[in-house]
Design an enzyme around this catalytic site. Sequence first.
Site, PDB file in Angstrom:
ATOM      1  N   LYS A 101      -2.570 -13.003 -19.537  1.00  0.00           N
ATOM      2  CA  LYS A 101      -2.146 -12.521 -18.198  1.00  0.00           C
ATOM      3  C   LYS A 101      -2.789 -13.421 -17.247  1.00  0.00           C
ATOM      4  O   LYS A 101      -3.815 -14.226 -17.350  1.00  0.00           O
ATOM      5  CB  LYS A 101      -3.002 -11.110 -18.213  1.00  0.00           C
ATOM      6  CG  LYS A 101      -2.139 -10.131 -17.207  1.00  0.00           C
ATOM      7  CD  LYS A 101      -1.097  -9.381 -17.915  1.00  0.00           C
ATOM      8  CE  LYS A 101      -0.236  -8.450 -17.043  1.00  0.00           C
ATOM      9  NZ  LYS A 101       0.645  -7.759 -17.834  1.00  0.00           N
ATOM     10  N   GLY A 140       6.699   9.218 -11.575  1.00  0.00           N
ATOM     11  CA  GLY A 140       7.231   7.924 -11.225  1.00  0.00           C
ATOM     12  C   GLY A 140       8.618   7.878 -11.134  1.00  0.00           C
ATOM     13  O   GLY A 140       9.333   8.867 -11.787  1.00  0.00           O
ATOM     14  N   GLY A 194      10.348   4.529 -10.587  1.00  0.00           N
ATOM     15  CA  GLY A 194      10.608   3.208 -10.362  1.00  0.00           C
ATOM     16  C   GLY A 194      11.557   2.722 -11.486  1.00  0.00           C
ATOM     17  O   GLY A 194      12.070   3.306 -12.224  1.00  0.00           O
ATOM     18  N   ASN A 195      11.223   1.396 -11.782  1.00  0.00           N
ATOM     19  CA  ASN A 195      11.846   0.740 -12.760  1.00  0.00           C
ATOM     20  C   ASN A 195      11.758   1.543 -14.128  1.00  0.00           C
ATOM     21  O   ASN A 195      13.174   1.768 -14.891  1.00  0.00           O
ATOM     22  CB  ASN A 195      11.567  -0.808 -13.076  1.00  0.00           C
ATOM     23  CG  ASN A 195      12.501  -1.419 -14.158  1.00  0.00           C
ATOM     24  OD1 ASN A 195      11.905  -1.403 -15.163  1.00  0.00           O
ATOM     25  ND2 ASN A 195      13.518  -2.084 -13.931  1.00  0.00           N
TER      26      ASN A 195
END
Length: 430
Positions: free
Chosen positions: A109, A221, A223-224
Amino acid sequence: MKSEKYSYNPFETAQKQFDRAADMLELDQATRDLLRSPMHEYHFTIPIRMDDGNVKVFRGFRVQHNDARGPAKGGIRFHPLETIDTIRALSMWMTWKTSVVDIPLGGAKGGVICDPHHLSPHEQERLCRGWVRQLVKNIGPFSDIPAPDIMTNAQHMLWMLDEYEVLVGDKYPGFITGKPVGMGGSQGRMEATGYGAIITLREALKELNIKPESTTASVQGFGNVARNAIELYHRMGGKVICVSSWNEKDHCAYSYRKKEGVDLQELQTISDHFGGIDKIKAQELGYELLPAEAWLEQEVDILIPAAIENQITAENVNRINKKVKIVVEGANGPTTNEANSILEKTGVFIIPDFLANAGGVVCSYFEQVQSNMNYFWEKDEVLAKLDAKMTAAYIAVSDFARFNNLSMRESAYVISVNRVAQACRDRGWV
Ligand code: NAD
């Protein structure tokens, strides 16, 4: 800005989770020492000439947790509150995620402490190129492959690819994933995480002998991940009756309920790029406007937290309706350890985050493979391969859980840590 940061040390949490799996696997001390900490950490400065002519110095990171099973893989975050411990934890979770879905990659990351809201596109481009310049000797298409994450996107990936290719002096489209379709990106990447979560749900429903068309769900949520999850779940015959999203203007979240079922397309027309829903228009369309946490109190069979971490906690877990049978963790870390124990005791079936939301990295792996071949698959082919990988991973985790009387989370941890530990032993590292 959304409350995206952790209110606890995520690396300590990740290490505790690992210790538990290591105890179950009775790992020897050397393997524990190796897997408890990242292999490599790079901390560096990135001096950027700003549009006003001044130079500003940003701090960047890349953490490679483990690459015993293959090149390290993981996103890059641009965030003003980024910390090295968040990056360390996320790199470790990437190792377990790539392992649980059995793709030949490790975990990494990266990040930069910055707020892209306050950077012009040219400044963002220089930052992306600067990040690659500092790391060019330590990352690459066969060692560590970055991808987008919070506040980074396909354009950022393309600038990074371009800088890498300029520095190395050749074309390496497999250096990075999350590129735009047509410029080395894969079909299906947008859908992959949400669809992957619903593929695991489909398998869980089969196992529990529940017909999808008889179920209802509530989603945190929009979102995507949430939108694609809702789309596939509706196509399976289920009905989402409540969604929640963050309202930037009011600086709080709301839940939106329609008991006869939400209309995905209609909600998309009244939401922004960041997944925020227009509360006035939603009410005009007949949605009840409810408080932020109402999504988890609904009388539904399935909860899909697909927003941010730490949303189901010891404080609110008892407000979850007794009818709820399954929680599908679309988001990373939506359930705290305490809430998880309470839910498991009450018999709720939890599909853990690093299995449920692994569809994204599976598709990133497909993008890397396609980029390296320079030959791209049709969307149907990508989605069929995604389905096969997610289904196989789900079945492996659920069979192991049943045979060993473990929860799905424990089972997923034991399987993934064991695969990585075995790869370290096979290589003669421990
Ligand atoms: P996104 O930014 O597209 O959407 C986030 C949504 O959450 C938005 O609708 C926002 O309004 C909502 N939200 C934010 N704070 C909220 C709150 N307090 N209450 C209710 N809603 C809130 O993000 P995404 O890509 O859909 O990712 C969602 C989660 O899934 C994150 O945890 C992310 O790390 C994880 N994830 C995403 C992917 C991926 O491929 N996108 C892959 C793996 C994991």
